[in-house]
Write an enzyme that holds these catalytic residues in place. Structure first.
Site, PDB file in Angstrom:
ATOM      1  CG  HIS A  46      57.551  38.937  -6.363  1.00 15.32           C
ATOM      2  ND1 HIS A  46      56.462  38.795  -7.180  1.00 15.32           N
ATOM      3  CD2 HIS A  46      57.557  40.230  -5.988  1.00 15.32           C
ATOM      4  CE1 HIS A  46      55.850  39.954  -7.305  1.00 15.32           C
ATOM      5  NE2 HIS A  46      56.495  40.846  -6.584  1.00 15.32           N
ATOM      6  CG  ASP A  80      48.697  39.930 -12.212  1.00 13.51           C
ATOM      7  OD1 ASP A  80      49.669  39.212 -12.531  1.00 13.51           O
ATOM      8  OD2 ASP A  80      48.810  41.161 -11.989  1.00 13.51           O
ATOM      9  CE  LYS A  88      51.694  36.159 -10.462  1.00 12.86           C
ATOM     10  NZ  LYS A  88      51.753  37.424 -11.214  1.00 12.86           N
ATOM     11  CG  HIS A 101      51.384  38.476  -5.346  1.00 10.14           C
ATOM     12  ND1 HIS A 101      52.379  37.538  -5.481  1.00 10.14           N
ATOM     13  CD2 HIS A 101      51.417  39.194  -6.491  1.00 10.14           C
ATOM     14  CE1 HIS A 101      52.983  37.689  -6.651  1.00 10.14           C
ATOM     15  NE2 HIS A 101      52.422  38.688  -7.288  1.00 10.14           N
TER      16      HIS A 101
HETATM   17  C1  BG6 Z   1      53.245  40.562 -10.185  1.00 12.15           C
HETATM   18  C2  BG6 Z   1      52.048  40.869 -11.026  1.00 12.15           C
HETATM   19  O1  BG6 Z   1      53.228  39.233  -9.757  1.00 12.15           O
HETATM   20  O2  BG6 Z   1      53.261  41.403  -9.054  1.00 12.15           O
HETATM   21  C3  BG6 Z   1      52.048  42.315 -11.443  1.00 12.15           C
HETATM   22  O3  BG6 Z   1      52.045  40.048 -12.179  1.00 12.15           O
HETATM   23  C4  BG6 Z   1      52.172  43.213 -10.241  1.00 12.15           C
HETATM   24  O4  BG6 Z   1      50.878  42.642 -12.178  1.00 12.15           O
HETATM   25  C5  BG6 Z   1      53.347  42.779  -9.366  1.00 12.15           C
HETATM   26  O5  BG6 Z   1      52.368  44.538 -10.687  1.00 12.15           O
HETATM   27  C6  BG6 Z   1      53.376  43.543  -8.073  1.00 12.15           C
HETATM   28  O6  BG6 Z   1      54.550  43.226  -7.397  1.00 12.15           O
HETATM   29  P1  BG6 Z   1      55.235  44.268  -6.430  1.00 12.15           P
HETATM   30  O7  BG6 Z   1      56.392  43.539  -5.833  1.00 12.15           O
HETATM   31  O8  BG6 Z   1      55.617  45.438  -7.287  1.00 12.15           O
HETATM   32  O9  BG6 Z   1      54.180  44.626  -5.448  1.00 12.15           O
END
Ligand code: BG6
Length: 511
Positions: free
Chosen positions: A198, A255, A168, A260
């Site tokens: 992810h 972002d 991404k 997500h």
């Molecule tokens: C990423 C974002 O995709 O996901 C980040 O670019 C964010 O800004 C992160 O902090 C959060 O991922 P996780 O797995 O720590 O919740």
């Protein structure tokens, strides 16, 4: 809640190792490789899921050779491994790691890669199956795919497969996402493209489908008749750290929401797929995302809140505002917080509001989906304290403290009718044991196995952008005048509370 005997799943008991392949990482000297990809490969190895016939080819701009690259990642593993590193296992993996330095946007690197890969195949038995991982700056995605195509590296012949994982962000608005899809699909077939998010590698996110569709008791109440509203919160304590340059281009909406949060929303609201086949699941996700009503300009003003953190204090520590972060403009208009009220225009969800919020520098690290059910008719308890009781809530905790809790009212022992809120709680770690991982293991394993279920299809990405682009458009012509509008270490701007208060609701307080 009394629980059945806890059991351990072992390490992916029953899953076979992936088939022979080479993982070719573009961006091998970058952050993602050292923090996530190599530790994830090591975890797959430990879990017996990495094939014996396996190799990694790292590609980067840094001029080092393979032995130096191996030393470098061995040192980084000391810091980023999620389990203790055993020398024999590490050596096995390290021996299968190669490195090439070069410019991703010019042919010589691809010529050298085309020469190296058959050698790797013969040294490691990888049989000509290549998984290309684009962990580069997004501006290079298209160029890398085109150059791979021009070098003949993504042609699938003689039963050998070629796949490309794309990190991404996939585009930065609808137009750019469409163009990127169009360009890469001139080179690759859709089933060679693994658009990664992810969040879908997180156990609790995958469990959403099992929770909804593997149990008979929830589905009948999973609709507008029983659910009052759903809240999704992704709050992070961290600020933008060293990623100011990227974040200035992105902001919280791109972002976190475009990918997500929309994935969480889709999994929580989609119809049951007819099977767990990749396209059956992705069809349902696309269908429900398509039912989100895009906002008119007036609605953006009423239903989309943005915020940016200023200086603040958290746990006694003084924190700088976003505008003082590394590589951030001192008068940046970029949002670090977003809250939206969305509606899903279909039979199941008509009239049910969805409130989502994501922010950096909040007081607590927490990702959760809170499903608030409608209240029971309380005539029966008139004259008691029941009127003050909250509604039933189902909280799906994605991270940290992964688990699910159902909150309801129970009679407080005593001669008068008094009701207190109680919870039935399922805690992942308590039940299944802790399994430290990076979140990338499943995604890497699935892509080696050719399972696209957890990856985004082109239409899913475009639909998400078509919902968000009207908001981005309004925000870009009307820059926020009140930034910064929340203190680091707080729950975001006042307007986010007002968004809920206007509907007589509140964000769930995080304990
Ligand atoms: C990423 C974002 O995709 O996901 C980040 O670019 C964010 O800004 C992160 O902090 C959060 O991922 P996780 O797995 O720590 O919740």
């Amino acid at each position: 809640m009394s629980q059945m005997q806890p059991f351990s799943t072992g390490t992916d008991a029953g899953a076979p190792p992936a088939g022979p392949c080479v993982l070719v990482i573009f961006g091998a000297t970058g952050d993602l490789t050292k923090r996530k990809l190599i530790p994830a490969l090591y975890n797959l190895l430990k879990g017996g899921l990495l094939p014996k016939e396996f190799a990694v080819v790292g590609l980067g701009a840094t001029e080092i050779d393979t032995p130096h690259f191996r030393d470098r990642i061995a040192a980084e593993m000391q810091k980023f491994a999620t389990v203790p590193v055993e020398p024999a296992e590490w050596d096995w993996l390290a021996q299968r790691i190669y490195y090439l330095a070069g410019d991703f946007d010019s042919p010589p690197l691809y010529d050298r890669l085309r020469e190296l890969l058959p050698k790797v195949d013969s040294e490691c038995g990888t049989q000509g199956n290549y998984l290309f991982y684009l962990a580069t700056n997004p501006s290079l995605f298209c160029a890398v795919v085109q150059r791979l195509g021009a070098a003949g590296l993504v042609d699938q012949n003689n039963g050998q497969w070629r796949r490309v994982i794309i990190e991404k962000p996939f585009g930065h608005d609808l137009e750019s996402a469409r163009k990127l899809n169009l360009d890469i699909r001139k080179v690759l077939e859709e089933k060679q493209i693994y658009r990664i998010d992810h969040y879908l590698g997180k156990e609790t996110v995958q469990n959403l489908m099992v929770f909804r569709f593997g149990n008979g008791i929830f589905e009948p109440i999973w609709n507008r008749r029983y659910i009052d509203h759903i809240q999704i919160t992704v709050s992070e304590v961290v600020g933008v750290e060293q990623r100011g340059r990227y974040y200035e281009e992105a902001g919280a909406l791109r972002d976190m929401v475009a990918n997500h949060i929309f994935q969480l929303l889709a999994l929580a609201t989609m119809e049951p797929p007819i099977s767990f086949d990749a396209d059956a699941v992705r069809d349902e996700k696309a269908k429900v995302l398509r039912a989100i009503q895009p906002m008119s300009s007036e609605e953006v003003l009423a239903k989309a809140v943005r915020g940016q953190y200023g200086p603040g204090v958290l746990d006694g520590q003084t924190l700088p505002g976003y505008r003082s972060e590394f590589q951030v403009s001192p008068n940046s208009p970029v949002e670090t917080f977003v809250a939206l009220k969305l509606s899903i225009d279909n039979w199941r969800w008509a009239e049910v509001p969805f409130y989502i919020r994501a922010g950096k520098r909040m007081p607590k690290h927490s990702t959760e989906i809170a499903v608030q059910f409608k209240r029971a008719p309380f005539q029966l308890f008139r004259g008691t304290h029941v009127g003050r009781l909250g509604s039933n809530r189902l909280i799906i905790r994605i991270q940290p403290d992964e688990g699910i809790s159902l909150q309801f009212g129970a009679k407080i022992p005593g001669s008068s009718v008094r009701i207190g809120p109680v919870a039935m709680d399922f805690d992942y770690a308590e039940y299944f044991g802790n399994k430290p991982n990076t979140g990338y293991e499943t995604m890497l394993y699935d892509s080696m196995q050719g399972d696209l279920t957890l990856f985004n299809r082109f239409d899913g990405v475009e639909i998400s952008w078509s919902v968000l682009t009207p908001i981005l458009d309004v925000w870009s012509v009307l820059p926020a005048r009140n930034f910064p509008n929340y203190a680091a270490g707080s729950w975001g701007p006042r307007e986010a509370e007002e968004l809920m208060a206007r509907d007589g609701r509140k964000w769930r307080e995080q304990e």
